[in-house]
Design an enzyme around this catalytic site. Structure first.
Site, mmCIF file in Angstrom:
data_model
loop_
_atom_site.group_PDB
_atom_site.id
_atom_site.type_symbol
_atom_site.label_atom_id
_atom_site.label_comp_id
_atom_site.label_asym_id
_atom_site.label_seq_id
_atom_site.Cartn_x
_atom_site.Cartn_y
_atom_site.Cartn_z
ATOM 1 N N SER A 120 0.841 -1.197 0.000
ATOM 2 C CA SER A 120 0.000 0.000 0.000
ATOM 3 C C SER A 120 0.877 1.248 0.000
ATOM 4 O O SER A 120 1.579 1.530 0.979
ATOM 5 C CB SER A 120 -0.912 0.023 1.228
ATOM 6 O OG SER A 120 -1.449 1.330 1.381
ATOM 7 N N HIS A 130 -0.945 -1.547 -3.966
ATOM 8 C CA HIS A 130 -2.301 -1.318 -3.464
ATOM 9 C C HIS A 130 -2.463 0.200 -3.354
ATOM 10 O O HIS A 130 -1.696 0.863 -2.643
ATOM 11 C CB HIS A 130 -2.451 -2.002 -2.110
ATOM 12 C CG HIS A 130 -3.786 -1.841 -1.461
ATOM 13 N ND1 HIS A 130 -4.842 -2.707 -1.663
ATOM 14 C CD2 HIS A 130 -4.246 -0.908 -0.582
ATOM 15 C CE1 HIS A 130 -5.876 -2.324 -0.936
ATOM 16 N NE2 HIS A 130 -5.552 -1.224 -0.276
ATOM 17 N N ASP A 160 -4.757 3.305 -2.376
ATOM 18 C CA ASP A 160 -5.887 3.686 -1.529
ATOM 19 C C ASP A 160 -6.434 5.033 -1.968
ATOM 20 O O ASP A 160 -5.784 6.067 -1.777
ATOM 21 C CB ASP A 160 -5.438 3.748 -0.070
ATOM 22 C CG ASP A 160 -5.223 2.367 0.517
ATOM 23 O OD1 ASP A 160 -6.140 1.522 0.397
ATOM 24 O OD2 ASP A 160 -4.142 2.130 1.089
ATOM 25 N N MET A 204 -9.182 7.912 -1.495
ATOM 26 C CA MET A 204 -10.062 8.432 -0.435
ATOM 27 C C MET A 204 -10.632 9.779 -0.842
ATOM 28 O O MET A 204 -9.910 10.614 -1.405
ATOM 29 C CB MET A 204 -9.262 8.607 0.862
ATOM 30 C CG MET A 204 -8.584 7.332 1.325
ATOM 31 S SD MET A 204 -7.646 7.621 2.838
ATOM 32 C CE MET A 204 -6.968 5.991 3.092
ATOM 33 N N HIS A 211 -8.118 0.413 -4.359
ATOM 34 C CA HIS A 211 -9.126 0.293 -3.296
ATOM 35 C C HIS A 211 -9.867 1.625 -3.208
ATOM 36 O O HIS A 211 -9.304 2.620 -2.735
ATOM 37 C CB HIS A 211 -8.385 -0.050 -1.995
ATOM 38 C CG HIS A 211 -9.259 -0.154 -0.787
ATOM 39 N ND1 HIS A 211 -8.742 -0.220 0.496
ATOM 40 C CD2 HIS A 211 -10.614 -0.208 -0.642
ATOM 41 C CE1 HIS A 211 -9.727 -0.328 1.362
ATOM 42 N NE2 HIS A 211 -10.879 -0.298 0.699
ATOM 43 N N MET A 241 -12.162 3.967 -1.613
ATOM 44 C CA MET A 241 -12.881 4.347 -0.375
ATOM 45 C C MET A 241 -13.565 5.673 -0.644
ATOM 46 O O MET A 241 -13.186 6.729 -0.111
ATOM 47 C CB MET A 241 -11.878 4.437 0.792
ATOM 48 C CG MET A 241 -11.409 3.069 1.260
ATOM 49 S SD MET A 241 -9.942 3.158 2.295
ATOM 50 C CE MET A 241 -8.696 3.307 1.037
ATOM 51 N N MET A 267 -11.698 -5.220 5.825
ATOM 52 C CA MET A 267 -10.984 -4.121 6.498
ATOM 53 C C MET A 267 -10.738 -4.525 7.943
ATOM 54 O O MET A 267 -11.675 -4.877 8.675
ATOM 55 C CB MET A 267 -11.814 -2.832 6.489
ATOM 56 C CG MET A 267 -11.868 -2.045 5.196
ATOM 57 S SD MET A 267 -10.317 -1.493 4.450
ATOM 58 C CE MET A 267 -9.368 -0.889 5.807
ATOM 59 N N GLY A 275 -9.196 4.875 6.389
ATOM 60 C CA GLY A 275 -8.890 6.299 6.336
ATOM 61 C C GLY A 275 -7.418 6.612 6.502
ATOM 62 O O GLY A 275 -6.929 7.579 5.920
ATOM 63 N N ASP A 311 -6.741 -5.939 5.028
ATOM 64 C CA ASP A 311 -6.217 -4.588 4.820
ATOM 65 C C ASP A 311 -6.347 -3.780 6.098
ATOM 66 O O ASP A 311 -7.453 -3.451 6.530
ATOM 67 C CB ASP A 311 -6.992 -3.927 3.676
ATOM 68 C CG ASP A 311 -6.393 -2.595 3.261
ATOM 69 O OD1 ASP A 311 -5.272 -2.263 3.718
ATOM 70 O OD2 ASP A 311 -7.054 -1.882 2.486
ATOM 71 N N SER A 365 2.371 0.702 6.450
ATOM 72 C CA SER A 365 3.383 1.173 7.408
ATOM 73 C C SER A 365 4.420 0.113 7.758
ATOM 74 O O SER A 365 5.612 0.423 7.881
ATOM 75 C CB SER A 365 2.702 1.704 8.675
ATOM 76 O OG SER A 365 1.815 0.753 9.210
#
Ligand code: DX5
Ligand code: ZN
Length: 225
Positions: A19, A44, A46, A48, A78, A80, A149, A154, A184, A207
């Site tokens: 990610s 991946h 993300d 948002m 992904h 969101m 999830m 977020g 995830d 992370s």
């Protein structure tokens, strides 16, 4: 050229999706390449919107730039966002290989899977920690992957929520051995074994991976090596 990592059935070896939410955005292609060179199977991404989740991240221009720099790398996107069906075409045109949409915002999940497939991408369906897995079970046969999830979406860097493992086991039973299940949020060397044991075939890491000075070691440990 890359293809979706979800185009084939799951095998005993889990896939690792890096990610890029925890990557160095000022040197994104270089940092993303570092994760792939360390053994990650896909990026991946993300997305948002500041509405479905309380954060803003990136959009299709980032995907197309990464595609130009790394045409050999599979992109797992992904979404969101509150209105994913308004955006899937833009992402497909940006050259992504896979699109995951959230069950919480879909009026017709089967139609969503069909629309994503018509754009030439594989399709995933995601559920937040508080969402009843029953919503997924009714429609999972239309999708190539289920995303569970394991944090409230977020932000990267949150703690893994072990209560979602039960939902994962229920999905695994329903999907049979070849279906992909992605975990995830909070996936790290300390939590990956529980994810694998519950039936996950794809581990997302932001992370734990980008924060390590031993990326190949993290990828290997996530896989169970
Ligand atoms: C959370 C995102 C995750 C996140 C994972 O909303 O969907 O993909 O980047 O971050 P870590 O691995 O740090 O929990
Ligand atoms: Zn994600």
């Amino acid at each position: 050229m890359a293809r979706s990592i979800f185009a084939d059935e799951a095998t005993a070896t889990p896939l690792v999706a890096a990610s890029i939410l925890s990557a160095d955005f000022g040197a994104l292609a270089l940092d993303a390449r570092r994760a792939i060179d360390a053994g990650a199977d896909a990026l991946h991404i993300d997305v948002m919107d500041g509405h479905f989740v309380p954060n803003l991240s990136m959009g299709p221009v980032v995907c197309s730039a990464l595609r130009d720099h790394m045409p050999d790398v599979s992109q797992d996107v992904h979404l969101m966002i509150s209105n994913p069906m308004d955006r899937i075409e833009q992402f497909a045109k940006a050259g992504v290989h896979h699109l995951t949409v959230h069950v919480e915002v879909l009026d017709d999940p089967r139609a969503a899977a069909g629309a994503i497939h018509d754009l030439g991408c594989t399709a995933g369906i995601a559920c937040n920690p508080a969402t009843d897995v029953a919503q997924m079970l009714d429609v999972i046969d239309a999708f190539d992957m289920a995303l569970v999830m394991s944090v409230v979406p977020g932000f990267s860097g949150q703690a893994f929520m072990p209560e979602v493992l039960e939902k994962t086991r229920v999905l695994r039973d329903a999907m049979g051995p070849g279906g992909h299940i992605q975990m995830d949020g909070g996936v790290a060397p300390a939590t990956a074994a529980a994810c694998r044991a519950a039936g996950c075939t794809v581990l997302v890491s932001a992370s734990a991976l980008f924060g390590s000075d031993d990326m190949p070691g993290v990828v290997n440990t996530l896989r169970g090596g």
